[in-house]
Enzyme design. Sequence first.
Site, short mmCIF file in Angstrom:
data_model
loop_
_atom_site.label_atom_id
_atom_site.label_comp_id
_atom_site.label_asym_id
_atom_site.label_seq_id
_atom_site.Cartn_x
_atom_site.Cartn_y
_atom_site.Cartn_z
N HIS A 27 0.84 -1.21 0.00
CA HIS A 27 0.00 0.00 0.00
C HIS A 27 0.87 1.25 0.00
CE1 HIS A 27 -3.40 2.60 1.56
NE2 HIS A 27 -2.34 3.29 1.95
N GLU A 28 1.79 1.34 0.94
CA GLU A 28 2.57 2.57 1.09
C GLU A 28 3.49 2.81 -0.10
OE1 GLU A 28 1.86 4.74 3.17
OE2 GLU A 28 0.65 3.61 4.60
N HIS A 54 1.85 4.42 -3.07
CA HIS A 54 1.73 5.88 -3.07
C HIS A 54 2.84 6.49 -3.92
CE1 HIS A 54 -1.66 6.52 -0.49
NE2 HIS A 54 -1.12 5.88 0.54
N TYR A 73 -4.13 14.76 -2.62
CA TYR A 73 -4.49 14.01 -1.42
C TYR A 73 -5.57 14.71 -0.60
CZ TYR A 73 -3.59 10.40 2.05
OH TYR A 73 -3.71 9.30 2.90
N GLU A 94 -5.94 6.70 -1.93
CA GLU A 94 -5.94 5.63 -0.92
C GLU A 94 -6.49 4.33 -1.50
OE1 GLU A 94 -4.96 5.15 2.37
OE2 GLU A 94 -3.75 6.90 1.88
N ASP A 112 -9.86 14.05 8.11
CA ASP A 112 -9.28 13.03 7.24
C ASP A 112 -9.08 13.54 5.82
OD1 ASP A 112 -8.34 10.44 6.50
OD2 ASP A 112 -10.34 9.84 5.86
N HIS A 129 -9.32 8.36 3.80
CA HIS A 129 -9.24 6.99 4.31
C HIS A 129 -10.62 6.39 4.55
CE1 HIS A 129 -5.21 8.54 5.52
NE2 HIS A 129 -4.84 7.33 5.18
#
Length: 349
Positions: free
Chosen positions: A155-156, A159, A170, A179, A254, A259
């Site tokens: 996932h990270e 990005h 974002y 996300e 958020d 998210h």
Amino acid sequence: DRLVNCEDAEMRQLAIKAIESAAEARAIRSTLSRMPMMAAIPSPAGNKHRLIYDMENKEPAPFSLPGKLVRSEGDPPVIDEAVNEAYDYSGVVYDFYSEIFGRNSLDNRGMSLISSVHAGRRYNNAFWNGEQMAYGDGDGRLFLRFTKAIDIVGHELTHGVISNTSNLIYKFQPGALNEHFADVMGALVKQRYLNQTACSADWLNGDAIVGPEFTGKGLRTFKAEKAYENDPLIGDDPQPKHMQDFEDLSINDDQGGVHINSGIPNRAFYITSLEIGGYAWEKAGLIWYKTLINLNRFSEFQEAAEMTYVVAGASYGSGSLEQKAVQKGWDTVGITDFCGNLKGIGDRS
């Protein structure tokens, strides 16, 4: 955010520190997103090159990344499990993008994969700051070390792929798509690593890092159910799975729900994958990857849905099983108006 308001004083303090460091990471990532090629540290040979650093649990946040170099590409395993997990799993992610999508690292030019482990003390997060990864060890109660979860690593690092392709801003719907694509690729990395079909996969995100006091199954789920409910510390999973439940939030909540509202396209991808069958990374994943590299910074759910439909038709034929599966996926979450008029499917990678 929820832990800041919980009754447990220790968890409140850990949450405040996590929020401070996350804000710093977002600010750096936002700055570097304007010049992603400048942020990419090239590898010596132009291919897989991993560097793992140890932050040694230094406090306080903000962190002075990257830390002490403890393992480089080709080095043997070390005693520290977190170092080995960051090394091994970042390699799995590199191989995934290379072998499935023909992509050479995050920037498609052989960018080095840099990771820092043991960030902060009992730090409940992992993040991509625009040029490298950082992983906390968790508090040992709610969360364990974040390097344990291959889907979180996937996932990270995704990005970084997003920054070098559509570069979705974002916040609000583009941020939720940011996300979402990270969740999708993280799930596909995990499924391929475990050799799971769409039907046999659990479709959980972060299940490997849940600690002894976490009452749910994982951080998120692509399914209609909730990943956790009535947890004493963080309550209920807030992700909606249909547009009728879309959370219209302010930028201060958020980042406008990045998210939270990502649960809607996540479920669309899950349904699409089940309808197509087999390994989700082979067709559904390819459709989503081609969509990602053809969106722009301000794309919202509707454009993403239409792009997946057009990509499916271009790749597998108009009216094909794959295109019908895409439409059913978005129908299921309340996005039903497909004009099918998007043109110019190319490659902005």
